[in-house]
Write a protein that holds these residues in place. Structure first.
Motif, PDB file in Angstrom:
ATOM      1  N   ASP A  39      -7.793  -1.836  -1.262  1.00 23.16           N
ATOM      2  CA  ASP A  39      -8.627  -0.877  -2.002  1.00 23.16           C
ATOM      3  C   ASP A  39     -10.089  -1.297  -1.926  1.00 23.16           C
ATOM      4  O   ASP A  39     -10.397  -2.487  -1.796  1.00 23.16           O
ATOM      5  N   CYS A  90      -3.500  -4.006  -4.461  1.00 21.76           N
ATOM      6  CA  CYS A  90      -4.893  -3.575  -4.393  1.00 21.76           C
ATOM      7  C   CYS A  90      -5.675  -4.242  -3.263  1.00 21.76           C
ATOM      8  O   CYS A  90      -6.894  -4.106  -3.192  1.00 21.76           O
ATOM      9  N   LYS A 148      -1.133   0.949  -9.195  1.00 21.51           N
ATOM     10  CA  LYS A 148      -1.361  -0.482  -9.006  1.00 21.51           C
ATOM     11  C   LYS A 148      -0.336  -1.227  -9.845  1.00 21.51           C
ATOM     12  O   LYS A 148       0.291  -0.662 -10.742  1.00 21.51           O
ATOM     13  N   SER A 163      -5.680   4.553  -3.773  1.00 21.30           N
ATOM     14  CA  SER A 163      -4.305   4.369  -4.250  1.00 21.30           C
ATOM     15  C   SER A 163      -4.059   5.180  -5.519  1.00 21.30           C
ATOM     16  O   SER A 163      -4.959   5.366  -6.345  1.00 21.30           O
ATOM     17  N   CYS A 171      -5.664  -5.465 -11.702  1.00 17.90           N
ATOM     18  CA  CYS A 171      -4.600  -5.348 -10.702  1.00 17.90           C
ATOM     19  C   CYS A 171      -4.069  -6.718 -10.325  1.00 17.90           C
ATOM     20  O   CYS A 171      -4.836  -7.659 -10.097  1.00 17.90           O
ATOM     21  N   LYS A 201       0.835  -1.206   0.000  1.00 13.36           N
ATOM     22  CA  LYS A 201       0.000   0.000   0.000  1.00 13.36           C
ATOM     23  C   LYS A 201       0.866   1.251   0.000  1.00 13.36           C
ATOM     24  O   LYS A 201       0.540   2.252  -0.672  1.00 13.36           O
ATOM     25  N   HIS A 255      -3.589   3.975 -11.157  1.00 15.27           N
ATOM     26  CA  HIS A 255      -4.583   3.052 -10.624  1.00 15.27           C
ATOM     27  C   HIS A 255      -5.863   2.997 -11.443  1.00 15.27           C
ATOM     28  O   HIS A 255      -6.465   1.934 -11.616  1.00 15.27           O
TER      29      HIS A 255
END
Length: 428
Positions: free
Chosen positions: A428, A425, A372, A369, A421, A65, A415
């Motif tokens: 997310d 992620c 990714k 985010s 992804c 992250k 992202h």
């Protein structure tokens, strides 16, 4: 309007100069929760020692992250090879020296040491290579404003053994091998034990052994009993021999305790938020919102467990239990010497927990985010360019997703939109 434009230009130049000056950490808010008190470091390298079933997968997702928020690089697979570690150190040193000269932004690198796969090198050489290398980097760069740190998480032994058993072992007890499978490690109660106590009795002090790295860690995932095949099928013939060097002796216990003092942040899985907030304060990781990963549905309450289960763990974890008690003491000592706001910020973090459907995010809803990780070939077909933040030590910044059992190259991209992804992620 011209005056305002000129003023903005001056401010921009000042901000850019701050980013390049050694020892200056530029705080970009970037949706940082109010309980986070740490600025983003100008130059840093952090190594986390991951033990099995202690919350390390969740922490890996948290590290990722930080990358997709555009703040850190996380370049190595957790079971990296010696040459990959050496190459990272060389790149980091070169980048840090460039930062000191004012030629580039400082590097910010996260590393996870987990040694069971695909290479056991980082775990087996954690005490004689990784830690000494960190000590040398700290002596060289810490006085110049570059933050070199390490961390370690350990779990209460009963919880760790139950989690390990239910995640890795139980399915091998409850599955049946084919009649033609003569592999000694084939599934079945004959080799793997009929239940938890029958397995745990043969596996001693898993966490201390894994921490030290040279105590036959692979044995923890091997059957505990010898078997043979005959006309009537497979039968157990005895307990599998465990070499003496696999056991935790007094000198090993002393080494493990000494190693605890080397870590800048020590934590217990049962006090996970305290660990994360201390990690933020000492390392500069700023996005702490998380959900637990790989949690089992098995019974965890001690008062609900059979006495045979409790006895098996007690008999098999004398060293683990002793080191875990020290972990609790060290963690509390670190908390006691933290800033006076630590307790208030911890409560704020815990009280910020929210639920989104069936998912509970501790610390609040994670921020959106910026980036990714996606499959390189898919991105190229879609005409999407790779994102490479200037503080990265190499162009891909970690262009692999082996931890996800995904073996094609991946790359960092914006992202929104584009291919699916692959990593980064989870929150997310």
């Amino acid at each position: 309007a011209p005056k305002a434009s000129a003023w903005l230009g001056v401010v921009s130049v000042f901000v850019l100069s701050l980013m390049e000056r050694p020892g200056v950490a530029l705080e970009m808010q970037n949706d940082v929760a109010s309980y986070v008190d740490a600025p983003l470091p100008a130059c840093a390298l952090h190594v986390y020692r991951h033990l099995s079933k202690t919350g390390g997968t969740t922490l890996r997702f948290l590290f990722e992250k930080q990358v997709v928020m555009g703040e850190w690089e996380f370049p190595l697979i957790y079971g990296f090879k010696e040459e990959e570690w050496a190459a990272l150190l060389a790149r980091f040193r070169s980048a840090a020296e460039g930062w000191l000269r004012g030629d580039r932004p400082g590097p910010r690198v996260l590393v996870e040491v987990r040694g069971n796969w695909p290479s056991t090198w980082p775990a087996e050489h954690f005490t004689d290579r990784v830690i000494p290398d960190l000590q040398r980097l700290r002596a060289e760069f810490q006085p110049l404003g570059c933050n070199i740190t390490s961390s370690f998480l350990m779990r209460e032994p009963l919880g760790q053994y139950l989690s390990f058993y239910n995640y890795y072992i139980k399915k091998l007890q409850t599955s049946s091998s084919s009649p033609n499978d003569r592999n000694p490690a084939a599934p079945g109660v004959e080799a793997w034990g009929k239940d938890f106590p029958d397995w745990a009795v043969n596996v001693h002090d898993m966490q201390v052994r894994e921490l030290l790295g040279n105590k036959c860690t692979p044995q923890m995932r091997q059957p505990g009993y010898e078997t043979q095949w005959g006309p009537g099928g497979r039968t157990r013939t005895g307990v599998k021999h465990v070499p003496r060097q696999c056991y935790v002796l007094e000198k090993d216990l002393s080494m493990a305790k000494a190693l605890l003092r080397e870590f800048d942040v020590v934590g217990a899985t049962d006090r996970y938020e305290e660990f994360l907030l201390m990690l933020s304060d000492k390392v500069g990781i700023r996005h702490l919102q998380y959900k637990m990963s790989n949690t089992g549905s098995h019974e965890k309450r001690r008062d609900k467990l059979h006495e045979d289960t409790l006895r098996a763990v007690t008999n098999s974890t004398a060293a683990d239990d002793e080191v875990y008690k020290m972990v609790l003491e060290v963690q509390q000592s670190q908390i006691d010497t933290a800033s006076r706001s630590f307790g208030d910020r911890l409560r704020q973090m815990q009280e910020s927990t929210v639920k989104q459907g069936a998912v509970k995010f501790i610390g609040g809803k994670p921020p959106a985010s910026l980036y990714k990780w996606v499959d390189v070939a898919e991105a190229e077909r879609a005409g999407i360019q790779r994102v490479t933040p200037e503080f990265f030590t190499e162009p891909t910044g970690g262009g692999q997703a082996t931890a996800y059992i995904y073996f094609h190259p991946v790359m960092l991209v914006p992202h929104q939109g584009g291919p699916k992804c692959i990593k980064g992620c989870t929150f997310d």
